[in-house]
Design an enzyme around this catalytic site. Structure first.
Site, short mmCIF file in Angstrom:
data_model
loop_
_atom_site.label_atom_id
_atom_site.label_comp_id
_atom_site.label_asym_id
_atom_site.label_seq_id
_atom_site.Cartn_x
_atom_site.Cartn_y
_atom_site.Cartn_z
N GLY A 15 -21.67 10.80 7.46
CA GLY A 15 -20.99 12.46 6.81
C GLY A 15 -20.16 12.36 8.49
O GLY A 15 -18.69 13.49 8.39
N GLU A 16 -20.75 11.83 9.51
CA GLU A 16 -20.18 11.83 11.15
C GLU A 16 -18.31 10.85 10.30
O GLU A 16 -17.52 11.31 11.15
CB GLU A 16 -20.31 11.39 12.18
CG GLU A 16 -21.69 12.04 12.50
CD GLU A 16 -22.79 12.19 11.60
OE1 GLU A 16 -23.74 12.65 11.99
OE2 GLU A 16 -23.03 11.23 11.19
N PHE A 17 -18.70 10.21 9.98
CA PHE A 17 -17.50 9.40 9.57
C PHE A 17 -16.23 10.21 8.73
O PHE A 17 -14.96 10.47 9.07
CB PHE A 17 -17.49 8.16 8.75
CG PHE A 17 -15.75 7.85 7.53
CD1 PHE A 17 -15.30 6.67 8.91
CD2 PHE A 17 -16.02 7.71 6.50
CE1 PHE A 17 -14.33 6.10 8.08
CE2 PHE A 17 -14.67 7.84 6.31
CZ PHE A 17 -14.11 6.78 6.67
N GLY A 35 -14.81 12.84 11.68
CA GLY A 35 -13.69 11.75 11.81
C GLY A 35 -12.51 10.96 11.70
O GLY A 35 -11.53 11.28 12.08
#
Length: 408
Positions: free
Chosen positions: A56-58, A61
């Site tokens: 999810g954070e990828f 970013g």
């Protein structure tokens, strides 16, 4: 105390890795990270480091990495993950030059990692606050940015017992936060290097929409029909919406469950009470089975964001468990989004509810009442979809705002 906790955690991971495949992958990956760096780092190159805990954070970013590459093709991107669920899925991502796990945050690991890479700047996505890495980056005068971050009252930084650990926040050059509440909380503890830019996920889902796949099987199955698409569903979700569609057979139903193991797929088929069901990988666009089917189960990964394009109404699962999955992937297609009650920590779900493009249900009666309203009031359905799509469009642009402020 922090370093003691890290070493105890390291010991626990080493032991638990003997019994758990996911932990074993993480344990091996962290130990392998320095080999990857030793073999792949170009000592003459300029590196920008992005760290994402998981998948999810990828995704948050990713727009930043890709835009930075377009604007600065000479820059190399180092991408690190903490979780196997991120690394294993994106270890071959072409937008980064080096991809590896982030070695655990011991002082020795942090020094060795930063000595090897020597990044010109670093981006930590959303919730990542590694004490030793951040302090050494600050000591080396490397600019560090927290992007798409979100803060809440209950976090340790804002508790009396977390003041010591809270000093880690002073290591950031700037915070690019999602909302006003986050800015207020940081301001209260003396941090004024904060800008509200929103969430880069809004940019990402618009990118995904532009790159959506054409899916002939889905197109043929849904053509000219009322279509309900459930994404990332779990059993409690399925118990609710399948009951409704067993009683309203004029709808076509597409289910993309979060778990596609055989036991779960058979459980879904059993719930469908004699409706004609096919699995995505078992049919072609010209298949007779597809032509006669009433429900289609997506028994593979990687298609959901494109499948939502064919929906009249969508449902995003997880809200009766640990939390809802990605509502923006559905909303971007100008369709209303339904989800379960565990959504209070999901900023985008709150926004969708406020604009009346997203709808929370707590039981079958809620779902039935809402679907009946959609069926009987075409204008209400259309407006809900438009509100959902507009919400995504209006909150896009975080990537541009961040990179216009960050100077390489």
């Amino acid at each position: 105390m922090y370093n003691l906790a890290i070493y105890l955690y390291l010991l626990g991971v080493a032991v638990y890795s003997r019994f758990n495949e996911k932990v074993r992958k993480m344990w091996r990956g962290e130990r392998d990270a320095f080999r990857i760096l030793r073999e792949q780092v170009d000592p003459n190159a300029r590196y920008v480091w992005f760290h994402a805990a998981s998948l999810g954070e990828f995704e948050q970013g990713r727009p930043l990495m890709e835009q930075m590459k377009r604007e600065h093709p000479d820059i190399k991107i180092l991408l690190t993950f903490f979780s196997p669920s991120g690394y294993e899925v994106r270890k071959n991502y072409e937008g980064a030059d080096i991809i590896c796990y982030l070695p655990l945050d011991t002082i020795t690991n942090a020094r060795r990692f930063l000595r090897t890479v020597r990044p010109e700047m670093a981006f930590f996505i959303k919730y990542e606050f590694w004490y030793n890495y951040l302090h050494i980056l600050k000591h080396r005068n490397v600019p560090v940015y927290s992007v798409s971050s979100i803060f809440r009252d209950g976090q340790v930084f804002f508790r009396w017992y977390g003041r010591q650990y809270g000093k880690v926040l002073k290591c950031f050059t700037h915070f690019y936060v999602q909302n006003e509440k986050s800015k207020e909380l940081l301001n209260k503890i003396g941090l004024n290097n904060v800008t509200i830019t929103g969430d880069t996920r809004f940019d990402r889902v618009l990118q995904i929409k532009e790159q959506a796949k054409q899916l002939p099987v889905i197109e043929q199955f849904t053509k000219g029909q009322k279509v309900f698409i459930a994404g990332s569903s779990w059993q409690p979700d399925e118990d609710i919406f399948i009951k409704y569609f067993n009683e309203h057979r004029d709808w076509k139903l597409v289910i993309a469950p979060h778990v596609i193991g055989e036991d779960h797929l058979q459980q879904i088929e059993k719930l469908l009470e004699g409706r004609k069901v096919v699995r995505y990988t078992d049919v072609s666009e010209n298949s007779k089975d597809l032509e006669n089917a009433e429900a289609l189960i997506i028994n593979c990964f990687g298609l959901l964001s494109s499948i939502y394009n064919y929906a009249g109404v969508t449902y995003v699962g997880g809200g009766f468990g640990v939390g809802i999955h990605n509502t923006l992937e559905a909303a971007v297609w100008d369709v209303p989004v339904i989800f379960g009650p565990n959504n209070e920590k999901f900023h985008e779900a709150q926004g969708l509810k406020t604009c009346e493009g997203g709808f929370e249900i707590t039981n079958y009666e809620d779902f039935e009442r809402l679907m009946n309203r959609f069926e009987s009031d075409a204008d209400y359905l259309k407006n809900a979809g438009q509100q959902a799509g507009n919400y995504v469009k209006q909150l896009s642009g975080a990537t541009k705002r961040i990179l216009s402020d960050v100077k390489l």
